[in-house]
Scaffold this motif. Sequence first.
Motif, short mmCIF file in Angstrom:
data_model
loop_
_atom_site.label_atom_id
_atom_site.label_comp_id
_atom_site.label_asym_id
_atom_site.label_seq_id
_atom_site.Cartn_x
_atom_site.Cartn_y
_atom_site.Cartn_z
N UNK A 44 -24.54 4.85 107.33
CA UNK A 44 -25.41 3.66 106.69
C UNK A 44 -24.67 3.47 105.41
N UNK A 45 -24.31 4.39 104.64
CA UNK A 45 -23.83 4.26 103.28
C UNK A 45 -22.34 3.57 103.40
N UNK A 53 -30.49 7.85 114.04
CA UNK A 53 -30.47 6.53 113.56
C UNK A 53 -31.83 6.06 112.94
N UNK A 54 -32.89 6.67 113.62
CA UNK A 54 -34.26 6.20 112.89
C UNK A 54 -34.31 6.98 111.53
N UNK A 55 -33.89 8.32 111.63
CA UNK A 55 -34.03 8.96 110.22
C UNK A 55 -33.28 8.62 109.02
N UNK A 56 -32.15 7.95 109.36
CA UNK A 56 -31.24 7.17 108.58
C UNK A 56 -31.62 5.94 108.16
N UNK A 57 -32.76 5.23 108.60
CA UNK A 57 -33.13 4.12 108.43
C UNK A 57 -32.25 2.93 108.91
N UNK A 58 -31.38 3.17 109.81
CA UNK A 58 -30.83 2.13 110.50
C UNK A 58 -31.34 1.77 111.71
N UNK A 59 -31.36 0.28 111.70
CA UNK A 59 -32.07 -0.41 112.62
C UNK A 59 -31.55 -0.09 114.02
N UNK A 60 -32.40 0.16 115.16
CA UNK A 60 -31.54 0.76 116.17
C UNK A 60 -32.36 -0.19 117.55
N UNK A 61 -31.45 -0.23 118.52
CA UNK A 61 -31.97 -0.65 119.72
C UNK A 61 -31.41 -0.01 121.01
N UNK A 62 -31.90 -0.06 122.24
CA UNK A 62 -31.53 0.75 123.26
C UNK A 62 -30.69 -0.10 124.24
N UNK A 63 -29.72 0.22 124.78
CA UNK A 63 -29.07 -0.94 126.03
C UNK A 63 -29.15 0.18 127.27
N UNK A 83 -15.52 4.80 111.49
CA UNK A 83 -16.81 4.81 110.66
C UNK A 83 -16.74 6.12 109.89
N UNK A 84 -16.98 6.36 108.69
CA UNK A 84 -17.21 7.62 108.18
C UNK A 84 -18.43 8.17 108.66
#
Length: 250
Positions: free
Chosen positions: A61-62, A90-100, A221-222
Amino acid sequence: MRAVLSLVLLLLLALPAAAQVPRGLGDSDPVDFKGKPPSRYPVHGIDVARFQPQVDWTQARKAGIDFAFIKATEGGDFLDPMFKSHWRGAGRARILRGAYHFFYFCRPAADQARWFIRNVPKTRGMLPPVLDMEWNPFSPTCTKRPHGSVVRREAQIFLDMIERHYGQRPILYTTPEFYRQTDIGKLKNTEFWVRSTAKTPDRAYPKQSWHFWQYSSTGIVPGIEGDVDLNAFGGSKRQWKRWVAARQNQ
């Protein structure tokens, strides 16, 4: 000295444009998108599955990752072993997430929709589910390529069932070959996520509107070991905020 500087300048000019990906991200095999690089879009994300077993979501995220699409299911009986971990991280890092969901052409669409619903929690703030439809010539059990009319009918069944359950119309992911051979773009009221790692979407999918562009499968991606898919949202930051407000699960 002047000759050395000239040689360095020529080498730099021969390299693909440095701004093909946004600052903070990289690409192990960059492509020159002929003046229309993905970096002109301000909102970027990744898609992940079991092939990315270790993800430091906060670090990602950063580095500039705004969203993530996470593989959940395939066919009617496969749950990605990393789905739950990626979903929580992803949820804990506050990244918007979707499932596929990866579609399997040897199983009825209704069975596959029920399997996805069984395994993907209806979570407040989640992005719309995604139906991934592409040919899979490497499948050990199913290499069928149904006629386009059959593909579109099955897609419609899946999309309708998922929309009824989650209250969100799913996004449809596809590839250039699959798009051409099935006319999947004929589906109505559907937002598209398109793969195109060698051309810009306007060249790979002429006249097709799209919301997400998967522009690299060799992203760096880091926080993620190895290559990962990179994606861009096809609009400004303001348009992204409006889209999220309209399409997030409430």
